[in-house]
Design a protein around this motif. Structure first.
Motif, PDB file in Angstrom:
ATOM      1  N   THR A 108     -48.688 -85.056 -37.913  1.00  0.00           N
ATOM      2  CA  THR A 108     -49.886 -85.141 -38.736  1.00  0.00           C
ATOM      3  C   THR A 108     -51.031 -84.400 -38.067  1.00  0.00           C
ATOM      4  OG1 THR A 108     -49.235 -87.324 -39.560  1.00  0.00           O
ATOM      5  CG2 THR A 108     -51.534 -86.707 -39.835  1.00  0.00           C
ATOM      6  N   TYR A 146     -54.672 -96.675 -35.153  1.00  0.00           N
ATOM      7  CA  TYR A 146     -53.513 -96.891 -36.022  1.00  0.00           C
ATOM      8  C   TYR A 146     -52.727 -98.148 -35.647  1.00  0.00           C
ATOM      9  CZ  TYR A 146     -54.054 -92.678 -38.728  1.00  0.00           C
ATOM     10  OH  TYR A 146     -54.525 -91.729 -39.617  1.00  0.00           O
ATOM     11  N   SER A 147     -53.403 -99.121 -35.074  1.00  0.00           N
ATOM     12  CA  SER A 147     -52.709-100.356 -34.722  1.00  0.00           C
ATOM     13  C   SER A 147     -52.247-101.107 -35.962  1.00  0.00           C
ATOM     14  CB  SER A 147     -53.614-101.245 -33.875  1.00  0.00           C
ATOM     15  OG  SER A 147     -54.803-101.573 -34.576  1.00  0.00           O
ATOM     16  N   ALA A 148     -53.055-101.128 -37.033  1.00  0.00           N
ATOM     17  CA  ALA A 148     -52.674-101.849 -38.249  1.00  0.00           C
ATOM     18  C   ALA A 148     -51.455-101.219 -38.905  1.00  0.00           C
ATOM     19  CB  ALA A 148     -53.847-101.881 -39.230  1.00  0.00           C
ATOM     20  N   GLN A 149     -51.374 -99.889 -38.858  1.00  0.00           N
ATOM     21  CA  GLN A 149     -50.229 -99.190 -39.451  1.00  0.00           C
ATOM     22  C   GLN A 149     -49.021 -99.196 -38.526  1.00  0.00           C
ATOM     23  OE1 GLN A 149     -53.331 -98.161 -39.127  1.00  0.00           O
ATOM     24  NE2 GLN A 149     -54.002 -96.792 -40.766  1.00  0.00           N
ATOM     25  N   GLY A 150     -49.226 -99.505 -37.271  1.00  0.00           N
ATOM     26  CA  GLY A 150     -48.117 -99.528 -36.326  1.00  0.00           C
ATOM     27  C   GLY A 150     -47.574 -98.153 -35.989  1.00  0.00           C
ATOM     28  N   ILE A 151     -48.401 -97.108 -36.146  1.00  0.00           N
ATOM     29  CA  ILE A 151     -47.975 -95.741 -35.835  1.00  0.00           C
ATOM     30  C   ILE A 151     -48.570 -95.356 -34.486  1.00  0.00           C
ATOM     31  CG2 ILE A 151     -47.927 -93.341 -36.568  1.00  0.00           C
ATOM     32  CD1 ILE A 151     -48.355 -94.272 -39.412  1.00  0.00           C
ATOM     33  N   GLU A 198     -44.587 -89.265 -36.725  1.00  0.00           N
ATOM     34  CA  GLU A 198     -44.837 -88.298 -37.776  1.00  0.00           C
ATOM     35  C   GLU A 198     -45.622 -87.124 -37.197  1.00  0.00           C
ATOM     36  OE1 GLU A 198     -46.675 -90.092 -41.203  1.00  0.00           O
ATOM     37  OE2 GLU A 198     -45.647 -91.987 -40.886  1.00  0.00           O
ATOM     38  N   HIS A 241     -49.552 -82.982 -43.301  1.00  0.00           N
ATOM     39  CA  HIS A 241     -48.336 -83.611 -42.785  1.00  0.00           C
ATOM     40  C   HIS A 241     -47.196 -82.579 -42.834  1.00  0.00           C
ATOM     41  CE1 HIS A 241     -49.812 -87.831 -42.866  1.00  0.00           C
ATOM     42  NE2 HIS A 241     -50.584 -87.365 -43.827  1.00  0.00           N
ATOM     43  N   TYR A 243     -49.589 -92.921 -32.768  1.00  0.00           N
ATOM     44  CA  TYR A 243     -49.988 -91.522 -32.725  1.00  0.00           C
ATOM     45  C   TYR A 243     -50.526 -91.161 -31.351  1.00  0.00           C
ATOM     46  CZ  TYR A 243     -49.621 -90.239 -37.671  1.00  0.00           C
ATOM     47  OH  TYR A 243     -49.153 -89.919 -38.911  1.00  0.00           O
ATOM     48  N   GLU A 253     -56.738 -87.605 -42.012  1.00  0.00           N
ATOM     49  CA  GLU A 253     -55.460 -86.901 -42.038  1.00  0.00           C
ATOM     50  C   GLU A 253     -55.560 -85.818 -43.108  1.00  0.00           C
ATOM     51  OE1 GLU A 253     -52.174 -89.527 -42.638  1.00  0.00           O
ATOM     52  OE2 GLU A 253     -53.077 -91.144 -41.464  1.00  0.00           O
TER      53      GLU A 253
END
Length: 476
Positions: free
Chosen positions: A211, A175-180, A209, A234, A182, A231
Motif C-alpha cells: 500500500t 493500524y492496530s484496529a485493523q490488525g495490519i 499488503e 494498492h 504495516y 491510502e
C-alpha cells in the motif's frame, strides 16, 4: 556519501549492526573512508600501512555491552548551521529504537571528534527501518521522520535551530484496529511531485499488503493525526508462494528516470520479483490514485520465462535500489552520475541478494535498468509490423474509468472489446471502419457492464487480420 567533516573531501560512511562479546564489549559501529584529495585517484581511507584502513571509526559513544544495530544514514546540514550532520536510524538496540544526530568537530583525518547533537530513544516494539528528512509543512524547518514497523508508528522530530531538535508529533500503531502490521523499509520520502509548493510525505507500506500512503496539505507537523494518513494505491501481491513471504515493497526513491519532467516513485518489490515505477501523470491531486500511472519497470518472472508458480522457481529479493539520477541538484557530495555509461540515458540500480542460479543461470546479484526516453505512439507506429499499436490502458490499475489508446497506419475495420477474467465479453468499445490515425476511448465498468464478475479485465483490439490483447485491473 557526503562531506561529514566539512573539509571539501567526500566521505563514504558505513555502519554495521554489531553485538558485543566478552572479548570486545564495545566494538566500533561506524567507519568513515575519506577521499584522499588527489584528483583522478579513487582512493578512500588510509593506505599508510599498505593495507586499506578507515579514516575514522566510532562506537556512537555507547556504554559497554549494548546490542546496537544502525541502519539508515543521511548526511546533510539539517539545522542550517553551516556544518553537515549525520542522521542515523537505529533499527533496534538494547536501549530501544533510536535516532542519533551527530556532527564532527575538526577533521576526521586529523584530530576530529564526533559530537552527538541529539539522541532520540524509544522502547517501542517493531523495527526502525526508515529515517528520512524533509520539510513537510513548508515552514523552513527540516524534520526527521522515523517510521517504526509496529502497526504503522511514526515519530516526527523537527529541527528548530542550530543543535535544537524536538519530537513534535507521533502516530502510534495507526493500524492496530485493523490488525495490519504495516511497516516500511527505506520506503519513506518527502517531495513535491506536482510542483505546487506543497510537499507530500510518501510511504511505501508493506506486509501483509502493498500500500502506498500519502500525508500532505500539512501546515504544522505538530498537528498531524491518524486521519491525515491516506491510502492512495494498492498493488496485488505476486511471487513464489513457496518462498518466505510474497509481495513486499522495499526501498523507494524519487527520480525522473525518463527525463520527461514527471517525477516517479521507484520501488523495489522484493519477493514480488518486480520493480515498480509510479509516475505522476502531470495533473490532478497527488492523493488521487487516478493522477498516477503504475508501470512495472522490470519483472523477473517475465524476463526469465519462469513463472512464480512453477514447481521449481526463482526466489528473488529485490531489496535495495537507487536511481543514479536522483531528484534535486547533482553535486560532488550527492550521487555524482546520472548516466554511468555516458550514453545519454539514466540508470536505476538494484540488488537481488537471493539469486537462484541453480534454477536460472542468467540470474544476477545486481541488475541495472536503463530508462528509455519517452516516445509517442506515432513513433511506435512507424516500426509496427502489424500496422497498428495498442497501448496499455491509463491509469492502470484504475477506478472508476480508464483510457485506451490505439493507432492505425491505414484504414481498417476495427473492433475493441473488453472481457472479464472468465472470458465473457462485457463491452464493445469500437466496432467500425476507422481511417489511419491515433484514437482514444474510455472504459468505465460501472457504465453499461451487465456482469462485472472480476476486477481483472482484458481488452482486445482487432484490426484487419491482426489482433492484440492486454490486461487491466479495476482497483475496487
Amino acid at each position: 556519501m557526503g562531506d561529514i567533516d566539512n573539509n571539501g573531501k567526500v566521505d563514504i560512511v558505513t555502519t554495521m549492526p554489531t553485538v558485543f562479546s566478552v572479548a570486545n564489549p564495545n566494538p566500533p559501529r561506524l567507519w568513515v573512508f575519506e577521499w584522499n584529495g588527489v584528483v583522478g585517484e579513487n582512493k578512500y581511507g588510509n593506505y599508510t600501512s599498505g593495507v586499506l584502513e578507515p579514516t575514522n571509526s566510532w562506537n556512537f559513544d555507547l556504554p559497554n555491552n549494548v546490542d546496537f544495530r544502525p541502519y539508515g544514514l543521511t548526511i546533510e546540514d539539517i539545522d542550517n548551521d553551516g556544518e553537515n550532520e549525520l542522521i542515523t536510524g537505529v533499527r533496534q538496540s538494547t536501549r530501544g529504537r533510536e535516532v542519533i544526530v551527530a556532527s564532527v568537530a575538526g577533521e576526521l583525518s586529523g584530530f576530529g571528534s564526533w559530537v552527538i547533537e541529539y539522541n532520540f530513544i524509544r522502547t517501542a516494539g517493531g523495527s526502525l527501518y526508515n529515517v528520512t528528512t524533509g520539510d513537510l509543512d513548508n515552514d523552513g524547518n527540516r524534520e526527521i521522520y522515523a517510521l517504526i514497523w509496529n502497526l504503522f508508528t511514526l515519530y516526527i522530530i523537527e529541527c528548530t535551530g542550530p543543535n535544537q531538535y524536538e519530537v513534535v508529533d507521533s502516530l502510534k500503531q495507526v493500524y492496530s484496529a485493523q490488525g495490519i502490521d504495516y511497516g516500511a523499509l527505506d520506503g519513506v520520502r518527502v517531495t513535491d511531485v506536482n510542483n505546487d509548493g506543497v510537499n507530500e510525505l510518501y510511504i511505501a507500506g508493506t506486509e501483509s499488503e502493498n500500500t502506498l500512503f500519502i500525508i500532505t496539505n500539512i501546515t504544522d507537523v505538530s498537528k498531524i493525526t491518524a486521519s491525515d494518513v491516506k491510502e492512495f494505491y494498492h498493488i496485488p501481491v505476486k511471487g513464489n508462494q513457496n518462498s518466505d513471504g510474497v509481495g513486499k515493497f522495499r526501498s523507494m526513491y524519487v527520480a525522473d528516470p525518463d527525463d520527461d519532467g514527471k517525477l516517479d516513485l521507484m520501488i523495489a518489490g522484493e519477493r514480488n520479483g518486480q520493480i515498480f515505477d509510479f509516475e505522476y501523470s502531470g495533473q490532478g491531486l497527488p492523493s488521487d490514485s487516478t493522477s498516477w500511472n503504475n508501470y512495472v519497470a522490470f519483472d523477473v518472472w517475465d524476463y526469465s520465462g519462469i513463472p512464480p508458480d512453477a514447481p521449481t522457481s526463482l526466489h528473488p529479493r529485490f531489496f535495495y535500489g537507487s536511481p543514479t539520477c536522483p531528484q534535486g541538484p547533482i553535486d560532488e557530495f550527492n550521487l555524482p552520475l546520472c548516466d554511468m555509461d555516458q550514453d545519454g540515458l539514466a540508470e536505476y540500480v538494484f540488488v537481488n541478494y537471493s539469486s537462484s542460479f541453480e534454477v536460472w543461470q542468467n540470474d544476477a546479484y545486481v541488475w541495472v535498468l536503463e530508462a528509455q526516453p519517452q516516445t509517442g505512439i506515432e513513433d511506435e507506429l512507424i516500426n509496427s509490423p502489424n500496422g497498428f499499436v495498442l497501448k496499455q490502458n491509463y491509469p492502470n490499475p484504475f477506478n472508476p474509468s480508464t483510457s485506451i489508446q490505439y493507432a492505425l497506419n491505414s484504414a481498417q475495420f476495427v473492433t475493441l472489446k473488453v472481457y472479464d477474467a472468465l472470458g465473457t465479453e462485457i463491452a464493445t468499445l469500437v466496432n467500425e471502419e476507422k481511417a489511419a490515425g491515433v484514437y482514444q476511448v474510455e472504459f468505465n465498468p460501472a457504465s453499461g457492464v451487465q456482469h462485472p464478475v472480476s476486477s481483472v479485465y482484458f481488452y482486445r483490439l482487432q484490426a484487419g487480420s491482426f489482433s492484440e490483447t492486454k490486461k487491466m485491473i479495476l482497483m475496487k
